[in-house]
Design a protein around this motif. Structure first.
Motif, PDB file in Angstrom:
ATOM      1  N   LEU A   1      -6.027 -11.491  -6.930  1.00  0.00           N
ATOM      2  CA  LEU A   1      -5.760 -11.147  -5.543  1.00  0.00           C
ATOM      3  C   LEU A   1      -5.042 -12.306  -4.858  1.00  0.00           C
ATOM      4  O   LEU A   1      -5.427 -13.465  -5.003  1.00  0.00           O
ATOM      5  N   SER A   2      -3.988 -11.981  -4.109  1.00  0.00           N
ATOM      6  CA  SER A   2      -3.266 -12.962  -3.304  1.00  0.00           C
ATOM      7  C   SER A   2      -3.394 -12.562  -1.835  1.00  0.00           C
ATOM      8  O   SER A   2      -3.060 -11.429  -1.469  1.00  0.00           O
ATOM      9  N   VAL A   3      -3.902 -13.474  -1.011  1.00  0.00           N
ATOM     10  CA  VAL A   3      -4.187 -13.171   0.394  1.00  0.00           C
ATOM     11  C   VAL A   3      -3.169 -13.860   1.296  1.00  0.00           C
ATOM     12  O   VAL A   3      -2.885 -15.056   1.130  1.00  0.00           O
ATOM     13  N   HIS A   4      -2.641 -13.106   2.241  1.00  0.00           N
ATOM     14  CA  HIS A   4      -1.710 -13.639   3.238  1.00  0.00           C
ATOM     15  C   HIS A   4      -2.343 -13.474   4.615  1.00  0.00           C
ATOM     16  O   HIS A   4      -2.863 -12.409   4.940  1.00  0.00           O
ATOM     17  N   ALA A   5      -2.276 -14.521   5.419  1.00  0.00           N
ATOM     18  CA  ALA A   5      -2.869 -14.481   6.760  1.00  0.00           C
ATOM     19  C   ALA A   5      -1.851 -13.987   7.776  1.00  0.00           C
ATOM     20  O   ALA A   5      -0.641 -14.158   7.611  1.00  0.00           O
ATOM     21  N   PHE A   6      -2.349 -13.360   8.827  1.00  0.00           N
ATOM     22  CA  PHE A   6      -1.508 -13.021   9.973  1.00  0.00           C
ATOM     23  C   PHE A   6      -2.394 -12.989  11.211  1.00  0.00           C
ATOM     24  O   PHE A   6      -3.605 -12.793  11.123  1.00  0.00           O
ATOM     25  N   THR A   7      -1.795 -13.206  12.371  1.00  0.00           N
ATOM     26  CA  THR A   7      -2.543 -13.164  13.631  1.00  0.00           C
ATOM     27  C   THR A   7      -2.007 -12.079  14.545  1.00  0.00           C
ATOM     28  O   THR A   7      -2.765 -11.293  15.095  1.00  0.00           O
ATOM     29  N   ASP A   8      -0.698 -12.002  14.707  1.00  0.00           N
ATOM     30  CA  ASP A   8      -0.071 -10.968  15.517  1.00  0.00           C
ATOM     31  C   ASP A   8      -0.197  -9.635  14.793  1.00  0.00           C
ATOM     32  O   ASP A   8       0.132  -9.518  13.607  1.00  0.00           O
ATOM     33  N   ARG A   9      -0.680  -8.603  15.482  1.00  0.00           N
ATOM     34  CA  ARG A   9      -0.924  -7.316  14.826  1.00  0.00           C
ATOM     35  C   ARG A   9       0.339  -6.716  14.197  1.00  0.00           C
ATOM     36  O   ARG A   9       0.265  -6.037  13.168  1.00  0.00           O
ATOM     37  N   ASP A  10       1.506  -6.975  14.799  1.00  0.00           N
ATOM     38  CA  ASP A  10       2.733  -6.425  14.233  1.00  0.00           C
ATOM     39  C   ASP A  10       3.307  -7.295  13.120  1.00  0.00           C
ATOM     40  O   ASP A  10       4.242  -6.890  12.438  1.00  0.00           O
ATOM     41  N   HIS A  11       2.748  -8.506  12.930  1.00  0.00           N
ATOM     42  CA  HIS A  11       3.158  -9.335  11.805  1.00  0.00           C
ATOM     43  C   HIS A  11       2.785  -8.654  10.492  1.00  0.00           C
ATOM     44  O   HIS A  11       3.489  -8.783   9.481  1.00  0.00           O
ATOM     45  N   ALA A  12       1.680  -7.900  10.490  1.00  0.00           N
ATOM     46  CA  ALA A  12       1.292  -7.164   9.286  1.00  0.00           C
ATOM     47  C   ALA A  12       2.379  -6.170   8.886  1.00  0.00           C
ATOM     48  O   ALA A  12       2.672  -5.987   7.697  1.00  0.00           O
ATOM     49  N   VAL A  13       2.989  -5.525   9.878  1.00  0.00           N
ATOM     50  CA  VAL A  13       4.070  -4.576   9.599  1.00  0.00           C
ATOM     51  C   VAL A  13       5.264  -5.298   8.996  1.00  0.00           C
ATOM     52  O   VAL A  13       5.898  -4.804   8.051  1.00  0.00           O
ATOM     53  N   ASP A  14       5.579  -6.488   9.518  1.00  0.00           N
ATOM     54  CA  ASP A  14       6.687  -7.270   8.953  1.00  0.00           C
ATOM     55  C   ASP A  14       6.428  -7.606   7.487  1.00  0.00           C
ATOM     56  O   ASP A  14       7.339  -7.525   6.646  1.00  0.00           O
ATOM     57  N   LEU A  15       5.198  -7.993   7.166  1.00  0.00           N
ATOM     58  CA  LEU A  15       4.854  -8.327   5.784  1.00  0.00           C
ATOM     59  C   LEU A  15       4.953  -7.096   4.875  1.00  0.00           C
ATOM     60  O   LEU A  15       5.404  -7.193   3.730  1.00  0.00           O
ATOM     61  N   LEU A  16       4.542  -5.941   5.381  1.00  0.00           N
ATOM     62  CA  LEU A  16       4.644  -4.708   4.611  1.00  0.00           C
ATOM     63  C   LEU A  16       6.101  -4.289   4.431  1.00  0.00           C
ATOM     64  O   LEU A  16       6.518  -3.876   3.344  1.00  0.00           O
TER      65      LEU A  16
END
Length: 303
Positions: free
Chosen positions: A128-143
Motif C-alpha cells: 500500500l502507498s499512501v498519499h496525504a491531502f488536506t484540501d477536499r478537491d486535492h483528492a480529485v486532482d490526485l485521482l
C-alpha cells in the motif's frame, strides 16, 4: 442498424477525454499518440457539430452536449467491453501489486491501521502507498492524475460525473475540556462554553469552522485562542490548558490524553461528519480496484 459511419474508436476516445480532461493523458489511456487523439477530437467535433471540450486552466471542460453524452456512452462502452472481452479474474491471495490511496488526517488515524491488517491477511503479497491531502478537491486532482486508486475524505465540491463517491465513515462532535477544569464539575451551558478560549482545527487555514457557522445562525460568536491544522494534537493541548475544543469523538477517544479529558455534548446542534470513499470512473470496473474499494468499505464498516 445504421450508425452513419460512426467509428467506435472515436467513442472510446471521447470516453477517455471525458475521464482524463487532458489530450495527452487520454491518448496514453487508449494507447495512441497525442496527435492521433487530437485528430480524433477534431473528428468528434465535426461529427456532433459541437466543440465538446473547451480549454481552461484546469484542463478540458466538457460542453453541455458532451456532459449529456458522457454517461450513456460510458455505460454502452462498458457493456460492449463486458460482452466482447473477458476480464481477468483478480485473486487477492496471489496479488503482488501496489495499491495507492489518498487519506486525509482523520481516516489515516482511524482507518489505516485496520486497513493494513486486513490487506496483509487477504492479499499478503500486495503493498500500500499512501498519499496525504488536506484540501477536499486535492483528492480529485490526485485521482485525475492517476496518482491514487482511491481516496477517503470529506466529499469533494466538484466531481462532474467522472468522480464516484460512497459514504463509509461517520463520526459525531464532542466538546472536550481538561478533567481538572472547574467546568468539568459544573457542566457546560452555552454561556460558560462561550466564555472559554476555544481551539479551532482548520486543515485549510480558515478561522471559521462548522461550530462558527452554527453559532452564526444564532447570532453568537466564540473566542478563538488557537487555530491549527492538525486535529490530533488538540486533546493533549486541552488536557494541559484551560481551553476547550469541539472535535470528532474518535479523535478524543483514541488520544493518549483521553484519561485527562472530559467529553461533553456540544451546547449547540452540530451535523454528523461523513467521510466518503472516492474514486475515478476510469477504475470503476477494474477487478483489482473494485476489490480494493470493497476492502476499504468493509474495514470502515467494522469500525
Amino acid at each position: 442498424m445504421d450508425f452513419h459511419g460512426i467509428d467506435l474508436n472515436l467513442l472510446v476516445a471521447f470516453d477517455a477525454l471525458v475521464s482524463e480532461r487532458n489530450v495527452t493523458r487520454a491518448a496514453a489511456r487508449v494507447g495512441i499518440s497525442q496527435p492521433a487523439m487530437s485528430a480524433a477530437l477534431s473528428r468528434l467535433r465535426k461529427l456532433f457539430g459541437d466543440p465538446l471540450f473547451l480549454r481552461s486552466a484546469a484542463g478540458l471542460v466538457p460542453t453541455p452536449r458532451a456532459r449529456d453524452m458522457a454517461e450513456p456512452l460510458s455505460r454502452a462502452l462498458r457493456q460492449i467491453e463486458h460482452t466482447l472481452v473477458k476480464k481477468p479474474e483478480f485473486v487477492p491471495a496471489e496479488a503482488s501489486q501496489t495499491f495507492t490511496i489518498g487519506l486525509s488526517d482523520y481516516p489515516a488515524f482511524v482507518l489505516l491501521p485496520a486497513l493494513l491488517e486486513a490487506l496483509g491477511q487477504k492479499a499478503p503479497g500486495a503493498s500500500l502507498s499512501v498519499h496525504a491531502f488536506t484540501d477536499r478537491d486535492h483528492a480529485v486532482d490526485l485521482l485525475d492524475a492517476g496518482t491514487i486508486d482511491a481516496a477517503v475524505g470529506v466529499p469533494p465540491m466538484h466531481m462532474d460525473g467522472r468522480i464516484f463517491t460512497r459514504p463509509i465513515l461517520r463520526d459525531e462532535f464532542v466538546t472536550v475540556i481538561a478533567s481538572n477544569h472547574p467546568a468539568a464539575r459544573r457542566g457546560l451551558n452555552m454561556k460558560t462554553w462561550l466564555a472559554l478560549p476555544h481551539v479551532l482545527v482548520s486543515p485549510e487555514g480558515e478561522r471559521y469552522g462548522l461550530v462558527d457557522q452554527a453559532l452564526a445562525r444564532t447570532g453568537k460568536r466564540r473566542s478563538l485562542a488557537l487555530t491549527l491544522p492538525q486535529m490530533f494534537a488538540v486533546p493533549a493541548i486541552i488536557a494541559r490548558t484551560r481551553m476547550t475544543a469541539t472535535l470528532m469523538k474518535r479523535v478524543a477517544l483514541n488520544s493518549p490524553a483521553s484519561r485527562k479529558l472530559v467529553m461533553l455534548p456540544p451546547p449547540i446542534e452540530l451535523p454528523e461528519v461523513v467521510f466518503d470513499l472516492i474514486w475515478h470512473r476510469r477504475g470503476n470496473s477494474h477487478p483489482a480496484q473494485q476489490w480494493f474499494r470493497e476492502l476499504i468499505a468493509s474495514v470502515a464498516a467494522s469500525l
